[in-house]
Design a protein around this motif. Structure first.
Motif, PDB file in Angstrom:
ATOM      1  N   GLN A  17       3.583  19.938  37.321  1.00 13.36           N
ATOM      2  CA  GLN A  17       3.006  21.201  36.864  1.00 13.36           C
ATOM      3  C   GLN A  17       1.948  21.008  35.771  1.00 13.36           C
ATOM      4  N   SER A  18       2.166  19.987  34.916  1.00 10.72           N
ATOM      5  CA  SER A  18       1.287  19.830  33.764  1.00 10.72           C
ATOM      6  C   SER A  18       1.349  18.406  33.216  1.00 10.72           C
ATOM      7  N   ILE A  19       0.401  18.096  32.326  1.00 10.81           N
ATOM      8  CA  ILE A  19       0.330  16.775  31.697  1.00 10.81           C
ATOM      9  C   ILE A  19       0.222  16.956  30.184  1.00 10.81           C
ATOM     10  N   TYR A  20       0.879  16.059  29.447  1.00  7.77           N
ATOM     11  CA  TYR A  20       0.908  16.171  27.986  1.00  7.77           C
ATOM     12  C   TYR A  20       0.906  14.802  27.321  1.00  7.77           C
ATOM     13  N   SER A  21       0.362  14.766  26.113  1.00  5.79           N
ATOM     14  CA  SER A  21       0.487  13.593  25.260  1.00  5.79           C
ATOM     15  C   SER A  21       1.208  13.964  23.961  1.00  5.79           C
ATOM     16  N   ASP A  22       1.634  15.212  23.834  1.00  6.68           N
ATOM     17  CA  ASP A  22       2.397  15.685  22.679  1.00  6.68           C
ATOM     18  C   ASP A  22       3.740  16.199  23.189  1.00  6.68           C
ATOM     19  N   SER A  23       4.813  15.535  22.814  1.00  3.20           N
ATOM     20  CA  SER A  23       6.144  15.864  23.346  1.00  3.20           C
ATOM     21  C   SER A  23       6.596  17.273  22.972  1.00  3.20           C
ATOM     22  N   ARG A  24       6.037  17.860  21.928  1.00  2.00           N
ATOM     23  CA  ARG A  24       6.440  19.213  21.522  1.00  2.00           C
ATOM     24  C   ARG A  24       6.034  20.272  22.534  1.00  2.00           C
TER      25      ARG A  24
END
Length: 96
Positions: A17-24
């Motif tokens: 669904q999505s990509i992140y580099s910030d775990s928050r």
């Protein structure tokens, strides 16, 4: 939304669904990219990202533990991979 095997050369077949580099900010069915920055190492936040719903972890440093229901992808340069995958997500947004 993309399938993981459209983004990486893996046998797994599930939707991202999505990509992140910030775990928050990680959400359900997302990829977490462990960026090794100037002051923070994303590898320290893998457990937080998984708790938030990450199904895939892209990392570059050795890991001591791996969850059985999470796909781990080791790469040489996590930032390069994040940039490459982000392009695919941008293409989806532009063509909608």
């Amino acid at each position: 939304m993309k399938k993981i095997n459209e983004l990486f050369a893996v046998d797994a077949d599930f939707k991202i669904q999505s990509i992140y580099s910030d775990s928050r900010y990680v959400g359900k069915d997302s990829i977490f990219f462990c960026i090794d920055g100037l002051s923070v190492d994303g590898h320290k936040y893998i457990e937080d990202a998984i708790f938030q719903g990450a199904k895939c972890i892209v990392y570059s440093k050795p890991l001591t533990f791996k969850h059985k229901d999470v796909l781990y992808i080791k790469v040489d340069n996590v930032l390069d991979e994040l940039n490459r995958v982000a392009i695919y997500f941008m293409i989806i947004l532009v063509t909608r």
